[in-house]
Design an enzyme around this catalytic site. Sequence first.
Site, mmCIF file in Angstrom:
data_model
loop_
_atom_site.group_PDB
_atom_site.id
_atom_site.type_symbol
_atom_site.label_atom_id
_atom_site.label_comp_id
_atom_site.label_asym_id
_atom_site.label_seq_id
_atom_site.Cartn_x
_atom_site.Cartn_y
_atom_site.Cartn_z
ATOM 1 N N TYR A 1 -2.064 -1.083 10.547
ATOM 2 C CA TYR A 1 -2.232 -1.546 9.153
ATOM 3 C C TYR A 1 -1.052 -1.122 8.284
ATOM 4 C CZ TYR A 1 -4.049 -1.273 4.324
ATOM 5 O OH TYR A 1 -4.213 -1.372 2.952
ATOM 6 N N SER B 1 0.839 -1.203 0.000
ATOM 7 C CA SER B 1 0.000 0.000 0.000
ATOM 8 C C SER B 1 0.873 1.252 0.000
ATOM 9 C CB SER B 1 -0.875 -0.001 1.263
ATOM 10 O OG SER B 1 -1.434 1.273 1.497
HETATM 11 P P1 NAD Z 1 -11.772 -5.810 0.024
HETATM 12 O O1 NAD Z 1 -12.262 -5.693 1.404
HETATM 13 O O2 NAD Z 1 -12.693 -5.492 -1.102
HETATM 14 O O3 NAD Z 1 -11.170 -7.265 -0.189
HETATM 15 C C1 NAD Z 1 -10.354 -7.883 0.738
HETATM 16 C C2 NAD Z 1 -10.753 -9.324 0.835
HETATM 17 O O4 NAD Z 1 -9.788 -9.996 1.640
HETATM 18 C C3 NAD Z 1 -12.087 -9.582 1.562
HETATM 19 O O5 NAD Z 1 -13.174 -9.599 0.717
HETATM 20 C C4 NAD Z 1 -11.887 -10.945 2.211
HETATM 21 O O6 NAD Z 1 -12.476 -11.980 1.495
HETATM 22 C C5 NAD Z 1 -10.383 -11.135 2.176
HETATM 23 N N1 NAD Z 1 -9.919 -11.376 3.543
HETATM 24 C C6 NAD Z 1 -9.790 -10.479 4.548
HETATM 25 N N2 NAD Z 1 -9.378 -11.093 5.662
HETATM 26 C C7 NAD Z 1 -9.221 -12.411 5.350
HETATM 27 C C8 NAD Z 1 -8.823 -13.563 6.073
HETATM 28 N N3 NAD Z 1 -8.486 -13.512 7.373
HETATM 29 N N4 NAD Z 1 -8.824 -14.769 5.426
HETATM 30 C C9 NAD Z 1 -9.170 -14.865 4.131
HETATM 31 N N5 NAD Z 1 -9.534 -13.794 3.393
HETATM 32 C C10 NAD Z 1 -9.565 -12.576 3.999
HETATM 33 O O7 NAD Z 1 -10.472 -4.911 -0.050
HETATM 34 P P2 NAD Z 1 -9.568 -4.264 -1.203
HETATM 35 O O8 NAD Z 1 -9.649 -2.802 -1.032
HETATM 36 O O9 NAD Z 1 -9.821 -4.900 -2.518
HETATM 37 O O10 NAD Z 1 -8.145 -4.693 -0.636
HETATM 38 C C11 NAD Z 1 -7.337 -5.681 -1.231
HETATM 39 C C12 NAD Z 1 -5.919 -5.425 -0.789
HETATM 40 O O11 NAD Z 1 -5.515 -4.139 -1.259
HETATM 41 C C13 NAD Z 1 -5.737 -5.397 0.732
HETATM 42 O O12 NAD Z 1 -4.527 -6.039 1.054
HETATM 43 C C14 NAD Z 1 -5.643 -3.918 1.044
HETATM 44 O O13 NAD Z 1 -4.885 -3.669 2.183
HETATM 45 C C15 NAD Z 1 -4.942 -3.416 -0.205
HETATM 46 N N6 NAD Z 1 -5.097 -1.970 -0.463
HETATM 47 C C16 NAD Z 1 -6.312 -1.439 -0.697
HETATM 48 C C17 NAD Z 1 -6.403 -0.080 -0.944
HETATM 49 C C18 NAD Z 1 -7.724 0.585 -1.215
HETATM 50 O O14 NAD Z 1 -7.780 1.815 -1.234
HETATM 51 N N7 NAD Z 1 -8.781 -0.149 -1.435
HETATM 52 C C19 NAD Z 1 -5.259 0.722 -0.957
HETATM 53 C C20 NAD Z 1 -4.025 0.131 -0.703
HETATM 54 C C21 NAD Z 1 -3.951 -1.229 -0.463
#
Ligand code: NAD
Length: 277
Positions: free
Chosen positions: A184, A171
């Site tokens: 985080y 991130s």
């Molecule tokens: P999201 O919530 O849409 O998807 C994340 C998914 O991770 C969840 O749906 C869930 O199924 C899975 N998950 C969470 N905990 C789990 C566990 N203990 N076991 C199995 N599965 C688990 O989120 P997103 O925004 O698509 O995030 C995806 C990745 O991108 C994450 O690592 C997040 O930190 C990173 N990220 C997101 C952003 C943003 O702005 N959305 C920015 C930087 C990084």
Amino acid sequence: MKTQNQSDSKSEVPEEGLYPEIIRENYRGSDKLKGKKALISGGDSGIGQAVAVHYAREGADVAIIYKESDDDAKETQRLVEKEGKNCLLLKGDLSDKSFRKECIDEIKKEWKSLDILVNNAGIQYPKDDIENISDEQIHKTFDTNIISMISFTRDCLKMMGSGSRVICTTSVTAYRGSDHLIDYSSTKGAIATFIRSLATNIAEKNILVNGVAPGPIWTPLVKETFDDVSDFGKDNPMKRAGQPSEVAPAYVFLASQDSSFITGEIIHINGGDFVGG
Ligand code: NAD
């Protein structure tokens, strides 16, 4: 979860707001991942779902790991199957050792080997004051975001050979910190270091390890964790949040032959925020 797959393909910038855009309608696959098998954690939703659908359009079969939402997982499966590929669903908590073993047993049974591992599952619990971050929260965030990632990758590598890829989601907060996501962002910093360390450790086996560091991206995680999203993504030079459809193509690049001489690198997709590394 609703997705916006019927977006206006003529528009260069996807519309912000209610529905994440999973894949551009005008995204043309070109067999970049033909015949490959990809395992994607957090593949039911947001960035992971977009990666699953892009991989399928590029010719890969996928397996997704998800924690809770059968509806989201089935929607991903539907979108992958629409691309003519298979989508295996693996439901459970990645911080649970026995579930990680079940996933590996299932992949061995179904595919025998693995070409692409995308470590993307993640959680965050914003807290404005460090006083409000409980030990329980710290452990849960680290267990889910980084500890299980290291352990799971170690075990998956036993099924992976020369030319295969590990891609981790870190991130922008790993680089610039985050005053309201202290625990985080620390896990995301650890992921960036994990990428570099593992990459050098297995480079001679020709297994490549890279990462993607998204900035603000419209996904369910954002809407579920922040009370007010009206300013979300407005503080980067492009003054907007990105869409999953603008992030997933980097995962295609890092999984494909096109990145065959790249390892230990992280692609920054953040609307122009300059971050070192
Ligand atoms: P999201 O919530 O849409 O998807 C994340 C998914 O991770 C969840 O749906 C869930 O199924 C899975 N998950 C969470 N905990 C789990 C566990 N203990 N076991 C199995 N599965 C688990 O989120 P997103 O925004 O698509 O995030 C995806 C990745 O991108 C994450 O690592 C997040 O930190 C990173 N990220 C997101 C952003 C943003 O702005 N959305 C920015 C930087 C990084």
